[in-house]
Design a protein around this motif. Structure first.
Motif, PDB file in Angstrom:
ATOM      1  N   ARG A 188       0.842  -1.206   0.000  1.00  0.00           N
ATOM      2  CA  ARG A 188       0.000   0.000   0.000  1.00  0.00           C
ATOM      3  C   ARG A 188       0.874   1.250   0.000  1.00  0.00           C
ATOM      4  NH1 ARG A 188      -3.546  -3.301   3.183  1.00  0.00           N
ATOM      5  NH2 ARG A 188      -2.436  -2.784   5.099  1.00  0.00           N
ATOM      6  N   GLU A 208       2.342   1.667  -3.467  1.00  0.00           N
ATOM      7  CA  GLU A 208       1.350   2.164  -4.421  1.00  0.00           C
ATOM      8  C   GLU A 208       1.094   3.652  -4.216  1.00  0.00           C
ATOM      9  OE1 GLU A 208      -1.172   2.822  -7.370  1.00  0.00           O
ATOM     10  OE2 GLU A 208       0.086   1.047  -7.108  1.00  0.00           O
ATOM     11  N   LYS A 209       1.065   4.094  -2.965  1.00  0.00           N
ATOM     12  CA  LYS A 209       0.897   5.523  -2.690  1.00  0.00           C
ATOM     13  C   LYS A 209       2.073   6.316  -3.252  1.00  0.00           C
ATOM     14  CE  LYS A 209      -1.908   5.025   1.512  1.00  0.00           C
ATOM     15  NZ  LYS A 209      -1.930   5.209   2.989  1.00  0.00           N
ATOM     16  N   GLN A 212       1.785   6.362  -7.014  1.00  0.00           N
ATOM     17  CA  GLN A 212       0.749   7.305  -7.427  1.00  0.00           C
ATOM     18  C   GLN A 212       1.254   8.737  -7.307  1.00  0.00           C
ATOM     19  OE1 GLN A 212      -2.132   6.889  -8.858  1.00  0.00           O
ATOM     20  NE2 GLN A 212      -2.674   9.055  -8.816  1.00  0.00           N
ATOM     21  N   ARG A 258       3.535   9.382 -10.161  1.00  0.00           N
ATOM     22  CA  ARG A 258       2.773   9.629 -11.393  1.00  0.00           C
ATOM     23  C   ARG A 258       2.199  11.037 -11.405  1.00  0.00           C
ATOM     24  NH1 ARG A 258       1.261   4.121 -10.506  1.00  0.00           N
ATOM     25  NH2 ARG A 258      -0.616   4.757  -9.380  1.00  0.00           N
ATOM     26  N   GLU A 259       1.703  11.473 -10.255  1.00  0.00           N
ATOM     27  CA  GLU A 259       1.145  12.819 -10.168  1.00  0.00           C
ATOM     28  C   GLU A 259       2.231  13.881 -10.376  1.00  0.00           C
ATOM     29  OE1 GLU A 259      -0.778  12.971  -6.398  1.00  0.00           O
ATOM     30  OE2 GLU A 259      -2.437  11.681  -6.987  1.00  0.00           O
ATOM     31  N   HIS A 317       3.075  13.957 -13.978  1.00  0.00           N
ATOM     32  CA  HIS A 317       2.012  14.641 -14.719  1.00  0.00           C
ATOM     33  C   HIS A 317       2.156  16.153 -14.574  1.00  0.00           C
ATOM     34  CE1 HIS A 317      -2.008  15.274 -16.448  1.00  0.00           C
ATOM     35  NE2 HIS A 317      -2.165  16.182 -15.500  1.00  0.00           N
TER      36      HIS A 317
END
Length: 348
Positions: free
Chosen positions: A153, A156-157, A160, A163-164, A167
């Motif tokens: 977990r 994955e955080k 993420q 990825r942010e 972006h």
């Protein structure tokens, strides 16, 4: 096969042989070996297990497995139970990897999602040691299962968040369009692809007309809303197959791969039409007091003799021509224009 509720002596011996922390010198004199190992194996959160290689049956699995997954130790009979209680997306790769490593006599680790009795999944890490006999043949597998759900977990955080951040580093925070950094990467990649394929590459540069006057009259917050609305309309016209970026200020750019000149002009005209139909009020504009935009369009089939920066500058020059000739129009140049820099103007 021994009872699943008690470690067998072979498992004890294996752990004793391969873990110095369990060496005879570390044992308390007079302690019963069976009780000591049972306490050690069953008090840790790690779940010990042993599989007999010849029969592929579980010789032992710690009782902690039931608290974690809901399956009683007595239900873990063969490696098929282990494989079947694995997420379908993980099963083939993990089973093939573990079998290959075990046959080779190589210690290994594997992460996978294990099925719980109530239908959920828990991330496990299996740490496997291969035990060989005196002849060097694989005799057994012993190891530990670890619950790594919290670690997964967290990973994955972090993924993420990464990825942010990626972006944000490639997108304009106001409009969501690609930023200048992303444009530079896209045009370089698209130019190289067009050069290899021999197909046309088109570029559309867009500038909102009289935008400084718009900001002066309506304020910067309203100006930001105008930019977002125009970006949305340009994205609709370009579609998902083409790149839209904010080139700076009130200027946008579209990179159109595999797009001939006529198609590029049609897309520019569609952009212009959508902006006009949006009817964004602009009392200081001479074009029906609505927000409009000017467009520079260029098309080229790149070769080793053409220069990417020169092409971008040429399209930017077409945008300048459109603005100098009254705005709210399109100026376009095709491959022949790379020599003569001729342009055509389009308007309603």
């Amino acid at each position: 096969m021994t009872d699943h509720g008690h470690p067998e002596s072979a498992l004890q011996a294996a752990f004793l042989q391969h873990d110095s922390t369990l060496a005879p010198s570390s044992r308390v004199p007079g302690e019963d070996d069976s009780a000591v190992y049972r306490t050690l194996l069953e008090s840790t959160k790690a779940i010990p297990w042993k599989i007999d290689w010849a029969t592929m049956e579980f010789a032992y699995i710690g009782p902690q497995i039931e608290a974690l997954l809901g399956w009683a130790p007595s239900t873990w009979k063969t490696v098929n139970d282990w494989a079947e209680r694995m997420h379908p997306d993980d099963r083939e790769a993990v089973v093939n990897f573990c079998v290959a490593q075990s046959k080779a006599g190589t210690d290994h680790e594997a992460d996978y999602r294990a099925l719980t009795r109530d239908g959920g999944y828990v991330w496990l890490r299996d740490v496997v040691h291969v035990v060989r006999n005196d002849k060097g043949d694989v005799e057994a597998l012993i190891g530990f299962m670890f619950d790594i759900s919290e670690r997964k977990r967290t990973e994955e955080k972090l993924a993420q968040l990464q990825r942010e951040l990626e972006h944000l580093s490639f997108h304009d925070s106001l409009t969501g369009a690609g930023n200048r950094r992303m444009f530079d990467e896209v045009i370089e990649r698209t130019w190289s692809a067009a050069q290899e394929s021999g197909k046309a590459l088109s570029l559309i540069m867009v500038d909102i007309d009289f935008f400084k006057s718009y900001n002066d009259y309506y304020g910067h917050l309203q100006g930001d809303e105008c930019l977002k609305r125009v970006a949305r309309l340009l994205g609709e016209a370009a579609g998902p197959d083409h790149f839209l970026g904010r080139f700076g200020g009130e200027e946008f750019v579209l990179v159109l791969a595999n797009t001939e000149a006529d198609t590029a002009v049609r897309i520019a005209e569609q952009c212009r039409t959508l902006i006009a139909e949006e009817a964004i009020a602009h009392v200081r504009s001479p074009h029906q007091q609505r927000v409009t935009a000017s467009f520079g369009v260029g098309t080229i089939v790149p070769t080793g003799r053409t220069d990417r920066t020169a092409f971008v500058n040429l399209v930017d020059a077409q945008l300048y021509h459109a603005k100098e000739n009254g705005r709210n129009r399109i100026a376009a140049v095709d491959r022949a224009g790379m020599q003569g820099e001729a342009f055509k103007a389009y308007s309603r």
